[in-house]
Design a protein around this motif. Structure first.
Motif, PDB file in Angstrom:
ATOM      1  N   ILE A  59      84.533  38.825  19.578  1.00  0.00           N
ATOM      2  CA  ILE A  59      82.815  38.548  19.721  1.00  0.00           C
ATOM      3  C   ILE A  59      82.947  37.292  18.586  1.00  0.00           C
ATOM      4  CG2 ILE A  59      80.216  38.636  20.181  1.00  0.00           C
ATOM      5  CD1 ILE A  59      80.515  41.110  21.599  1.00  0.00           C
ATOM      6  N   LEU A  60      82.432  36.345  18.822  1.00  0.00           N
ATOM      7  CA  LEU A  60      82.872  34.871  17.637  1.00  0.00           C
ATOM      8  C   LEU A  60      81.086  34.465  17.887  1.00  0.00           C
ATOM      9  CD1 LEU A  60      86.545  33.118  17.963  1.00  0.00           C
ATOM     10  CD2 LEU A  60      85.817  35.570  16.709  1.00  0.00           C
ATOM     11  N   GLY A  84     105.040  43.226  34.644  1.00  0.00           N
ATOM     12  CA  GLY A  84     104.862  44.187  33.654  1.00  0.00           C
ATOM     13  C   GLY A  84     104.468  44.238  32.482  1.00  0.00           C
ATOM     14  N   GLY A  85     103.156  44.843  31.906  1.00  0.00           N
ATOM     15  CA  GLY A  85     102.485  44.777  31.715  1.00  0.00           C
ATOM     16  C   GLY A  85     101.890  43.938  30.774  1.00  0.00           C
ATOM     17  N   GLN A  86     101.970  42.938  31.157  1.00  0.00           N
ATOM     18  CA  GLN A  86     101.372  41.162  30.536  1.00  0.00           C
ATOM     19  C   GLN A  86     100.007  41.049  30.839  1.00  0.00           C
ATOM     20  OE1 GLN A  86     103.650  37.445  32.183  1.00  0.00           O
ATOM     21  NE2 GLN A  86     103.566  37.489  30.327  1.00  0.00           N
ATOM     22  N   LEU A  87      99.529  41.063  29.767  1.00  0.00           N
ATOM     23  CA  LEU A  87      98.219  40.535  29.240  1.00  0.00           C
ATOM     24  C   LEU A  87      97.492  39.286  29.408  1.00  0.00           C
ATOM     25  CD1 LEU A  87      98.304  42.581  25.887  1.00  0.00           C
ATOM     26  CD2 LEU A  87      97.802  43.859  28.330  1.00  0.00           C
ATOM     27  N   VAL A  88      96.063  38.819  29.422  1.00  0.00           N
ATOM     28  CA  VAL A  88      96.019  37.726  29.923  1.00  0.00           C
ATOM     29  C   VAL A  88      94.680  37.679  29.488  1.00  0.00           C
ATOM     30  CG1 VAL A  88      94.290  38.082  32.019  1.00  0.00           C
ATOM     31  CG2 VAL A  88      94.887  36.058  30.835  1.00  0.00           C
ATOM     32  N   GLY A  89      93.996  36.843  28.042  1.00  0.00           N
ATOM     33  CA  GLY A  89      92.760  36.633  27.623  1.00  0.00           C
ATOM     34  C   GLY A  89      91.901  35.433  28.199  1.00  0.00           C
ATOM     35  N   ALA A  90      90.877  35.932  28.309  1.00  0.00           N
ATOM     36  CA  ALA A  90      89.640  35.626  28.828  1.00  0.00           C
ATOM     37  C   ALA A  90      88.699  34.989  28.416  1.00  0.00           C
ATOM     38  CB  ALA A  90      89.616  36.641  30.554  1.00  0.00           C
ATOM     39  N   ILE A  91      88.414  33.571  28.176  1.00  0.00           N
ATOM     40  CA  ILE A  91      86.985  33.550  27.662  1.00  0.00           C
ATOM     41  C   ILE A  91      85.658  33.882  28.827  1.00  0.00           C
ATOM     42  CG2 ILE A  91      85.792  31.777  26.831  1.00  0.00           C
ATOM     43  CD1 ILE A  91      88.461  30.468  25.616  1.00  0.00           C
ATOM     44  N   ARG A  92      85.011  34.182  28.450  1.00  0.00           N
ATOM     45  CA  ARG A  92      84.253  35.422  29.655  1.00  0.00           C
ATOM     46  C   ARG A  92      82.618  34.074  29.156  1.00  0.00           C
ATOM     47  NH1 ARG A  92      86.266  38.007  33.453  1.00  0.00           N
ATOM     48  NH2 ARG A  92      87.893  39.641  32.617  1.00  0.00           N
ATOM     49  N   LEU A  93      82.216  34.390  28.088  1.00  0.00           N
ATOM     50  CA  LEU A  93      81.310  33.740  28.100  1.00  0.00           C
ATOM     51  C   LEU A  93      81.328  32.867  26.614  1.00  0.00           C
ATOM     52  CD1 LEU A  93      78.501  37.212  28.011  1.00  0.00           C
ATOM     53  CD2 LEU A  93      78.925  35.490  29.684  1.00  0.00           C
ATOM     54  N   ILE A  94      80.182  31.585  26.717  1.00  0.00           N
ATOM     55  CA  ILE A  94      81.033  30.681  25.415  1.00  0.00           C
ATOM     56  C   ILE A  94      79.264  29.867  25.614  1.00  0.00           C
ATOM     57  CG2 ILE A  94      82.374  28.761  26.749  1.00  0.00           C
ATOM     58  CD1 ILE A  94      82.903  28.164  23.993  1.00  0.00           C
ATOM     59  N   TYR A  95      79.230  29.425  24.870  1.00  0.00           N
ATOM     60  CA  TYR A  95      77.882  29.254  24.315  1.00  0.00           C
ATOM     61  C   TYR A  95      77.702  28.617  23.281  1.00  0.00           C
ATOM     62  CZ  TYR A  95      72.581  28.452  24.902  1.00  0.00           C
ATOM     63  OH  TYR A  95      70.971  27.617  24.711  1.00  0.00           O
ATOM     64  N   VAL A  96      76.854  27.478  23.161  1.00  0.00           N
ATOM     65  CA  VAL A  96      76.358  26.226  21.865  1.00  0.00           C
ATOM     66  C   VAL A  96      74.836  25.861  21.821  1.00  0.00           C
ATOM     67  CG1 VAL A  96      76.223  24.365  20.304  1.00  0.00           C
ATOM     68  CG2 VAL A  96      78.551  26.510  21.461  1.00  0.00           C
ATOM     69  N   VAL A 105      81.433  23.263  17.197  1.00  0.00           N
ATOM     70  CA  VAL A 105      80.707  23.988  17.432  1.00  0.00           C
ATOM     71  C   VAL A 105      81.665  25.049  18.479  1.00  0.00           C
ATOM     72  CG1 VAL A 105      79.348  26.217  17.128  1.00  0.00           C
ATOM     73  CG2 VAL A 105      78.794  23.737  16.133  1.00  0.00           C
ATOM     74  N   GLY A 106      81.772  24.682  19.873  1.00  0.00           N
ATOM     75  CA  GLY A 106      82.646  25.246  20.612  1.00  0.00           C
ATOM     76  C   GLY A 106      84.448  25.136  20.442  1.00  0.00           C
ATOM     77  N   GLU A 107      84.646  23.713  20.026  1.00  0.00           N
ATOM     78  CA  GLU A 107      85.739  24.448  20.315  1.00  0.00           C
ATOM     79  C   GLU A 107      86.129  25.413  19.000  1.00  0.00           C
ATOM     80  OE1 GLU A 107      83.748  21.983  20.012  1.00  0.00           O
ATOM     81  OE2 GLU A 107      84.504  19.750  21.570  1.00  0.00           O
ATOM     82  N   ALA A 108      85.489  25.341  17.522  1.00  0.00           N
ATOM     83  CA  ALA A 108      86.338  25.989  17.001  1.00  0.00           C
ATOM     84  C   ALA A 108      86.209  27.400  17.284  1.00  0.00           C
ATOM     85  CB  ALA A 108      85.264  26.273  15.563  1.00  0.00           C
ATOM     86  N   MET A 109      84.852  27.790  18.311  1.00  0.00           N
ATOM     87  CA  MET A 109      84.941  29.146  18.465  1.00  0.00           C
ATOM     88  C   MET A 109      86.787  29.009  19.144  1.00  0.00           C
ATOM     89  SD  MET A 109      81.333  30.151  19.393  1.00  0.00           S
ATOM     90  CE  MET A 109      80.675  28.999  20.146  1.00  0.00           C
ATOM     91  N   ARG A 110      85.980  28.740  20.515  1.00  0.00           N
ATOM     92  CA  ARG A 110      87.867  28.506  21.645  1.00  0.00           C
ATOM     93  C   ARG A 110      88.614  29.079  20.642  1.00  0.00           C
ATOM     94  NH1 ARG A 110      87.818  23.287  24.207  1.00  0.00           N
ATOM     95  NH2 ARG A 110      89.435  22.857  22.514  1.00  0.00           N
ATOM     96  N   GLU A 111      89.672  28.047  19.786  1.00  0.00           N
ATOM     97  CA  GLU A 111      90.200  27.446  19.007  1.00  0.00           C
ATOM     98  C   GLU A 111      90.518  29.075  18.509  1.00  0.00           C
ATOM     99  OE1 GLU A 111      92.446  25.648  19.326  1.00  0.00           O
ATOM    100  OE2 GLU A 111      91.617  25.130  21.215  1.00  0.00           O
ATOM    101  N   MET A 112      89.633  29.260  17.377  1.00  0.00           N
ATOM    102  CA  MET A 112      90.140  31.050  16.793  1.00  0.00           C
ATOM    103  C   MET A 112      90.007  31.799  18.213  1.00  0.00           C
ATOM    104  SD  MET A 112      87.269  32.866  14.620  1.00  0.00           S
ATOM    105  CE  MET A 112      87.537  34.262  13.100  1.00  0.00           C
ATOM    106  N   ALA A 113      89.106  31.600  19.010  1.00  0.00           N
ATOM    107  CA  ALA A 113      89.471  32.618  19.597  1.00  0.00           C
ATOM    108  C   ALA A 113      90.912  33.224  20.809  1.00  0.00           C
ATOM    109  CB  ALA A 113      88.551  32.856  20.715  1.00  0.00           C
TER     110      ALA A 113
END
Length: 159
Positions: A59-60, A84-96, A105-113
């Motif tokens: 959470i950012l 084979g155990g591979q993971l995926v990162g899922a951005i589930r919620l984002i709001y500005v 603001v959104g770009e900063a959070m997306r890139e940090m995530a």
């Protein structure tokens, strides 16, 4: 203007709750089913606290000059066994907040995530976007995302 993103802490729960309710109001206007299918379990405060304690949830907070204007919630999910155990990162919620949109603001959070997820060795990423939410679709496409799945829904109770 100083736009930054940082990890949220339990001290941010009230801010996160305020931002979440803003997201909820926006999403309900797009699809009435959002709060029962795509949002967080009620009570939301408890869900946020649980997510903050979960090592597989990020959470950012997005800030301008140190004031919180947005949040992002991402999860680490396991793909199917054949991956084979591979993971995926899922951005589930984002709001500005509306008054802070289009100033990165959104770009900063997306890139940090994405940076945090890549640091865990993850190279596949999803972002959850409602159909018809053109701004969110454009935002993620600008970050290199493209659609890979669309969920179709039918509701017999819908009049």
């Amino acid at each position: 203007m100083n736009v930054t993103a940082r990890r949220a802490t339990t001290d941010d729960v009230d801010v996160l709750l305020r931002l979440y309710r803003g997201l909820e109001a926006e999403m309900i206007a797009l699809h009435a089913m959002w709060p029962i299918a795509d949002g967080l379990d009620e009570p939301v405060e408890s869900s946020l606290r649980k997510a903050l304690d979960d090592p597989d949830t990020i959470i950012l907070i997005g800030e301008i000059e140190g004031y919180p204007f947005g949040f992002l919630l991402a999860t680490v999910d396991r793909l199917l066994a054949q991956a084979g155990g591979q993971l995926v990162g899922a951005i589930r919620l984002i709001y500005v907040d509306h008054e802070a949109r289009e100033v990165a603001v959104g770009e900063a959070m997306r890139e940090m995530a994405l940076e945090i997820l890549r640091g865990r060795g993850i190279s596949k990423f999803d972002a959850h976007v409602l159909p018809g939410h053109r701004l969110a679709k454009n935002f993620f496409e600008a970050g290199g995302f493209s659609a890979r799945s669309i969920i179709m829904h039918h509701d017999d109770d819908r009049k």
